[in-house]
Enzyme design. Structure first.
Site, short mmCIF file in Angstrom:
data_model
loop_
_atom_site.label_atom_id
_atom_site.label_comp_id
_atom_site.label_asym_id
_atom_site.label_seq_id
_atom_site.Cartn_x
_atom_site.Cartn_y
_atom_site.Cartn_z
N GLN A 215 0.87 -1.18 0.00
CA GLN A 215 0.00 0.00 0.00
C GLN A 215 0.91 1.23 0.00
O GLN A 215 1.42 1.64 1.04
CB GLN A 215 -0.89 0.00 1.24
CG GLN A 215 -1.65 -1.32 1.46
CD GLN A 215 -2.82 -1.48 0.51
OE1 GLN A 215 -3.72 -0.66 0.45
NE2 GLN A 215 -2.80 -2.58 -0.25
N GLY A 256 -11.72 2.64 3.71
CA GLY A 256 -10.71 1.78 3.11
C GLY A 256 -9.83 2.51 2.11
O GLY A 256 -10.02 3.69 1.78
N HIS A 257 -8.84 1.78 1.58
CA HIS A 257 -7.86 2.37 0.67
C HIS A 257 -8.51 2.80 -0.65
O HIS A 257 -9.43 2.18 -1.14
CB HIS A 257 -6.69 1.41 0.43
CG HIS A 257 -7.07 0.06 -0.09
ND1 HIS A 257 -6.24 -1.02 -0.04
CD2 HIS A 257 -8.20 -0.41 -0.69
CE1 HIS A 257 -6.81 -2.07 -0.57
NE2 HIS A 257 -8.01 -1.72 -0.98
N ASN A 258 -8.01 3.90 -1.15
CA ASN A 258 -8.42 4.48 -2.45
C ASN A 258 -9.83 5.05 -2.45
O ASN A 258 -10.34 5.43 -3.51
CB ASN A 258 -8.32 3.45 -3.59
CG ASN A 258 -6.94 2.86 -3.73
OD1 ASN A 258 -5.95 3.48 -3.34
ND2 ASN A 258 -6.86 1.66 -4.27
N SER A 276 -11.85 1.78 -2.75
CA SER A 276 -12.11 2.32 -4.09
C SER A 276 -13.55 2.75 -4.33
O SER A 276 -13.94 3.01 -5.48
CB SER A 276 -11.69 1.31 -5.17
OG SER A 276 -10.31 1.04 -5.07
#
EC number: 2.3.1.191
Length: 354
Positions: A215, A256-258, A276
Site C-alpha cells: 500500500q 478503506g484504501h483508495n 475504491s
C-alpha cells in the site's frame, strides 16, 4: 443540571448583538438589552439561556420554559409566550449552532492540555521537521523526519506525526491520534485516537496463504474536514485516499484504501466504506451503513442508517435497506413485513398463537 465545570458560560452578550451575529431578527426591540450567556435545550432552559424550536411539538415545553430567548422561524413565533424574546431565523437549527459556537468556542475543538511553552519538553521532534510559528506541541507527542506543520496548529499529547507528513495551518490534532503518509489542509480537526494513513487491507490468495499487497498511496485531507475519535482512514494502495473539503466524519468510521469522498459530506458513526468506493459531494450517510468497494454514490444522496450499499446510487436520491433501494420502496417493504408479522402472530380475538 449542575454547573458544567468543563465549559464555563460566556461573559454575556446582548440579544441585539446576538441577533446581528446570527443574521436574524429580534422581534421586539424592548428585549435588545437582555443578556444571554449560554445555550440549553428547551426543557431545562432558564434565565440567561438561548434555546430553539423546529416544530409545534415543542408547545408543551414552551409553556414552562424560562429561557431568555427562543430562536425559531416565523411560522412558529406564535407558540412562544409573550414574556420570552423571539429571534426569527429562516434556519433556526443553524442559527442555534452558531450561537453555541459563539458562547463556547473552546468546545468546537478537542480538549487542550496546558503546556508551559509552545513545545513541551517531553515532545520528540526530529531536527529536520519544519514547524511554523505558533505551533503548539503537547507532552509526549512525536513528530517525524521532514514533517511540516503550519502556523497555529496544535499537536496533542501522545500523538504521532509520521515522516514527511504535511499539516496545514490552524489544525487541531487531538491526543493519541496518529497521522502517517498523509497531507492535511488548513482548519482540519482530528479527534482523539483517530488513525490516519495506515496501510489498507489488501491481500492476494497464494499457494501458502494470503500474500500482502503493498500500500504505497497517501491520504489527502482537504480544508476544514473533521474526523471523529477512533476513526480509521487507510492510505491508498497505489492511488490516494481523498477526503473532500468541509466533510464531517463521526467516531468509529472505517474508510478503506483508495476511497474518494467529495466535499461537504456527513458520515455518521460506525459506517464502513470498502476500498475504491467513490462518494460525491453533499452526501449524507446514516450510522452503521456498509458500502461495497468500487461503487459510485452520486452527489446529494441520503442513505438511511444500517443500509447496505451493493450497487451504484444515482445522484440526489434517498435510499435505505439491504440491499439499498429507493427509500419509499424500503419503507413500504418494512410496513408490509410488520403487518404480515402482526397478522401471523395473533389468533382471531387477539390471543397470541403458539
Amino acid at each position: 443540571m449542575e454547573q458544567n465545570v468543563f465549559f464555563l458560560p460566556h461573559e454575556g452578550l446582548r440579544l441585539a448583538e446576538l441577533a446581528e451575529f446570527l443574521g436574524a431578527e429580534l422581534v421586539s426591540s424592548d428585549f435588545a438589552d437582555v443578556v444571554v450567556r449560554s445555550v440549553a435545550p428547551i426543557g431545562r432552559a432558564r434565565a440567561g439561556d438561548v434555546c430553539y424550536i423546529l416544530s409545534r411539538r415543542s408547545r408543551d415545553e414552551l409553556a414552562t420554559c424560562q429561557a431568555s430567548a427562543v430562536i425559531c422561524d416565523k411560522a412558529l413565533a406564535d407558540l412562544v409566550p409573550p414574556h420570552i424574546p423571539v429571534i426569527l431565523s429562516s434556519n433556526p437549527h443553524a442559527a442555534f449552532a452558531m450561537a453555541g459556537g459563539l458562547f463556547y468556542p473552546a468546545a468546537l475543538r478537542p480538549v487542550v492540555f496546558s503546556v508551559e511553552s509552545e513545545i513541551a519538553p517531553s515532545a520528540v521532534i526530529d531536527p529536520s521537521a519544519k514547524l511554523e510559528k505558533g505551533v503548539i506541541v503537547e507532552p509526549m507527542a512525536v513528530i517525524g523526519a521532514h514533517a511540516e506543520i503550519g502556523e497555529g496548529t496544535r499537536i496533542g499529547a501522545h500523538s504521532i506525526i509520521g515522516p514527511n507528513v504535511k499539516i496545514g495551518r490552524d489544525c487541531s490534532i487531538a491526543a493519541g491520534a496518529s497521522i502517517l503518509c498523509a497531507l492535511l489542509g488548513n482548519g482540519v480537526i482530528i479527534h482523539n485516537g483517530a488513525r490516519i494513513g495506515q496501510d489498507g487491507f489488501g491481500y492476494a490468495p497464494g499457494p501458502r496463504g494470503m500474500i500482502k499487497i503493498v500500500q504505497i498511496g497517501r491520504v489527502i485531507i482537504q480544508d476544514n474536514v473533521e474526523i471523529g475519535a477512533n476513526t480509521s482512514i487507510d492510505r491508498g494502495a497505489m492511488d490516494d485516499t481523498v477526503i473532500g473539503e468541509g466533510t464531517k466524519i463521526d467516531n468509529q468510521v472505517q474508510i478503506g484504501h483508495n476511497v474518494q469522498i467529495g466535499r461537504h459530506c456527513a458520515i455518521v458513526a460506525q459506517v464502513g466504506i470498502a476500498g475504491s468506493a467513490k462518494i460525491g459531494n453533499g452526501v449524507q450517510i446514516g450510522g452503521q451503513v456498509g458500502i461495497k468497494g468500487h461503487v459510485t454514490i452520486g452527489d446529494g444522496v441520503q442513505i438511511a442508517a444500517q443500509s447496505g450499499i451493493m450497487t451504484d446510487l444515482a445522484a440526489g436520491g434517498q435510499y435505505g435497506g439491504t440491499p439499498a433501494r429507493p427509500l419509499n420502496d424500503y419503507l413500504r417493504d418494512v410496513a408490509q413485513t410488520m403487518s404480515k408479522t402482526r397478522v401471523r402472530g395473533k389468533k382471531p380475538g387477539g390471543e397470541q398463537n403458539d
